[in-house]
Design a protein around this motif. Structure first.
Motif, short mmCIF file in Angstrom:
data_model
loop_
_atom_site.label_atom_id
_atom_site.label_comp_id
_atom_site.label_asym_id
_atom_site.label_seq_id
_atom_site.Cartn_x
_atom_site.Cartn_y
_atom_site.Cartn_z
N GLU A 188 4.72 -0.35 -6.21
CA GLU A 188 5.01 1.11 -5.69
C GLU A 188 5.45 1.84 -6.91
O GLU A 188 5.96 1.51 -7.92
CB GLU A 188 6.35 1.16 -4.80
N LYS A 189 5.00 3.40 -6.91
CA LYS A 189 5.23 4.28 -8.24
C LYS A 189 6.40 4.88 -8.03
O LYS A 189 6.81 5.42 -6.82
CB LYS A 189 4.00 5.27 -7.88
N SER A 190 6.84 4.99 -9.13
CA SER A 190 8.37 5.91 -9.11
C SER A 190 8.14 7.27 -9.72
O SER A 190 7.23 7.54 -10.49
CB SER A 190 9.20 5.27 -10.13
N PRO A 191 9.10 8.21 -9.19
CA PRO A 191 8.79 9.59 -9.75
C PRO A 191 9.06 9.76 -11.05
O PRO A 191 8.79 10.62 -11.94
CB PRO A 191 10.06 10.26 -8.85
N GLU A 192 9.86 8.45 -11.81
CA GLU A 192 10.20 8.59 -13.18
C GLU A 192 9.07 8.27 -14.20
O GLU A 192 9.01 8.12 -15.36
CB GLU A 192 11.35 7.73 -13.34
N ASP A 193 7.99 7.66 -13.35
CA ASP A 193 6.70 7.13 -14.29
C ASP A 193 6.16 8.24 -14.84
O ASP A 193 5.95 9.27 -14.30
CB ASP A 193 5.93 6.45 -13.21
N ILE A 194 5.96 8.34 -16.37
CA ILE A 194 5.11 9.28 -17.04
C ILE A 194 3.69 9.24 -17.18
O ILE A 194 3.09 10.00 -17.63
CB ILE A 194 5.93 9.16 -18.35
N PHE A 195 3.34 7.82 -16.72
CA PHE A 195 2.01 7.74 -16.58
C PHE A 195 1.36 8.35 -15.44
O PHE A 195 2.08 8.44 -14.51
CB PHE A 195 1.36 6.21 -17.20
N THR A 196 0.16 8.34 -15.37
CA THR A 196 -0.63 9.20 -14.25
C THR A 196 -1.08 8.10 -13.13
O THR A 196 -1.25 8.50 -12.12
CB THR A 196 -1.70 9.85 -14.59
N GLY A 197 -1.28 6.89 -13.44
CA GLY A 197 -1.96 5.89 -12.60
C GLY A 197 -0.82 4.86 -11.90
O GLY A 197 0.25 5.39 -11.82
N LEU A 198 -1.41 4.05 -10.97
CA LEU A 198 -0.48 3.25 -10.17
C LEU A 198 0.05 2.12 -11.10
O LEU A 198 -0.82 1.38 -11.80
CB LEU A 198 -1.31 2.73 -8.95
N PRO A 199 1.10 1.72 -10.76
CA PRO A 199 1.75 0.47 -11.86
C PRO A 199 1.32 -0.77 -11.17
O PRO A 199 1.14 -0.74 -9.95
CB PRO A 199 3.21 0.74 -11.63
N ILE A 200 0.87 -1.43 -12.22
CA ILE A 200 0.46 -3.03 -11.71
C ILE A 200 1.03 -4.18 -12.50
O ILE A 200 1.79 -3.93 -13.61
CB ILE A 200 -0.96 -3.19 -11.63
N VAL A 201 0.95 -5.22 -11.85
CA VAL A 201 1.57 -6.49 -12.85
C VAL A 201 0.24 -6.98 -12.78
O VAL A 201 -0.24 -7.66 -11.78
CB VAL A 201 2.61 -7.23 -11.85
N LEU A 202 -0.18 -7.40 -14.13
CA LEU A 202 -1.55 -8.09 -14.41
C LEU A 202 -1.34 -9.64 -14.46
O LEU A 202 -0.22 -9.91 -15.06
CB LEU A 202 -2.09 -7.64 -15.76
N ASN A 203 -2.07 -10.50 -13.60
CA ASN A 203 -1.93 -11.71 -13.48
C ASN A 203 -3.00 -12.50 -14.17
O ASN A 203 -2.94 -13.63 -14.93
CB ASN A 203 -1.96 -12.37 -11.92
N ARG A 204 -4.05 -11.64 -14.43
CA ARG A 204 -5.29 -12.24 -15.12
C ARG A 204 -6.23 -11.32 -15.49
O ARG A 204 -6.51 -10.06 -14.87
CB ARG A 204 -6.13 -13.30 -14.30
N ILE A 205 -6.93 -11.41 -16.81
CA ILE A 205 -7.92 -10.43 -17.36
C ILE A 205 -8.86 -11.29 -18.06
O ILE A 205 -8.60 -12.23 -18.59
CB ILE A 205 -7.08 -9.54 -18.31
N GLU A 206 -10.17 -11.18 -17.71
CA GLU A 206 -11.15 -11.72 -18.48
C GLU A 206 -12.37 -10.63 -18.92
O GLU A 206 -12.39 -9.70 -18.38
CB GLU A 206 -11.84 -12.69 -17.38
N LYS A 207 -12.87 -11.44 -19.98
CA LYS A 207 -14.01 -10.35 -20.54
C LYS A 207 -15.28 -10.78 -19.70
O LYS A 207 -15.62 -11.99 -19.37
CB LYS A 207 -14.16 -10.89 -21.93
#
Length: 292
Positions: free
Chosen positions: A109-128
């Protein structure tokens, strides 16, 4: 209304996603006269969707440490110094140069205090995404060998099948064979002509350059020539290549293509319509190129 935690990891999950194609980007935010940098993901299949912004969990920095040619100099600040400033050239690199990745995680969930413009995520995995196949239509229209940009389709096996395609970040890699005699003093072959490899990899030419001559019906002879315009870099510490600013994959594709034109042996070629096949007979590296 309950208070939304400032830590992204502690917030309620809104959506989960698995193996989504995305571009790894950086959002630059100015707050109280301070410049802040946030990793963000633009979805490849839906560029109009809101961007995803991960928490600072170190996963991306570890990923970049493996992907970039010389790793991450400052892992604790890799959004800025490693990826944005060095690899994306402070935001001036082409948009396609952003790393093409596959990600999995949880949208929070997004907070009004977030200064970035996107949706927050918790990243579990990233691959090239290792490579992007080149689409082309083969035709039989006669094509001149010289003065065309021959775009790399991929490296091939003994049967001619593609076994390795260009990277997604550097798809416009290839070779140009010039038809003019080199201005200078060829060391071994007065009929030699120049050629150049086009790539995101950059190297300052030295006093000796490789040149080619069609020495038989289907053979290129690779020799060397003196470049009369060569000047040593000034000052002596001037940058001579951009290896620190590319990925391992970009460099390796460039290095493999360069390895075809080794000084040690001849290069076999087959020109057929809009395609060109090259093979170095000494190291066995073969490639398929198409007229762009």
């Amino acid at each position: 209304m309950p208070t939304i935690p400032s830590e992204i990891e502690l917030r309620n999950t809104v959506e989960e996603f698995q193996e989504v194609l995305a571009f790894l980007d950086v959002e630059v935010v100015e707050k109280d006269e301070e410049i802040l940098y946030f990793f963000s993901f633009e979805l490849q299949d839906d560029p109009q969707a809101e961007r995803l912004v991960p928490g600072k969990d170190g996963l991306i920095c570890s990923f970049l440490d493996q992907q970039l040619k010389f790793g991450m100099p400052t892992p604790e600040d890799c959004e800025w110094q490693g990826y944005y400033s060095r690899y994306l050239r402070s935001g001036t690199a082409p948009s396609n140069f952003r790393l093409h990745v596959i990600i999995s995680g949880e949208v929070k969930e997004k907070s009004p205090e977030d200064i970035f413009t996107g949706l927050p995520i918790v990243l579990n995995r990233i691959e090239k995404i290792e490579s992007c196949p080149v689409e082309f239509e083969e035709n039989s229209t006669p094509t001149t060998f010289e003065n065309n940009f021959w775009k790399l389709v991929g490296f091939t096996d003994d049967s001619g099948s593609i076994i390795s395609s260009p990277t997604c970040e550097d798809p416009e890699v290839g070779v140009i064979f010039n038809d003019q005699l080199l201005l200078g003093t060829p060391i071994e072959d007065p009929e030699a002509r120049s050629f150049s490899i086009q790539s995101a990899v950059w190297m300052r030419p030295g006093p000796l350059v490789l040149v080619y001559r069609i020495s038989g019906e289907n053979t290129l002879s690779i020799t060397r020539a003196v470049d009369p315009s060569y000047m040593p870099p000034r000052p002596a510490t001037a940058i001579t290549d951009n290896f620190p600013n590319v990925t391992n994959a970009i460099f390796n594709k460039y290095d493999s293509l360069s390895s075809i034109f080794r000084f040690e042996g001849p290069v076999e070629f087959v020109l057929s319509g809009n395609t060109l096949r090259l093979k170095n007979t000494s190291n066995g590296i073969s490639t398929l190129l198409v007229k762009d």
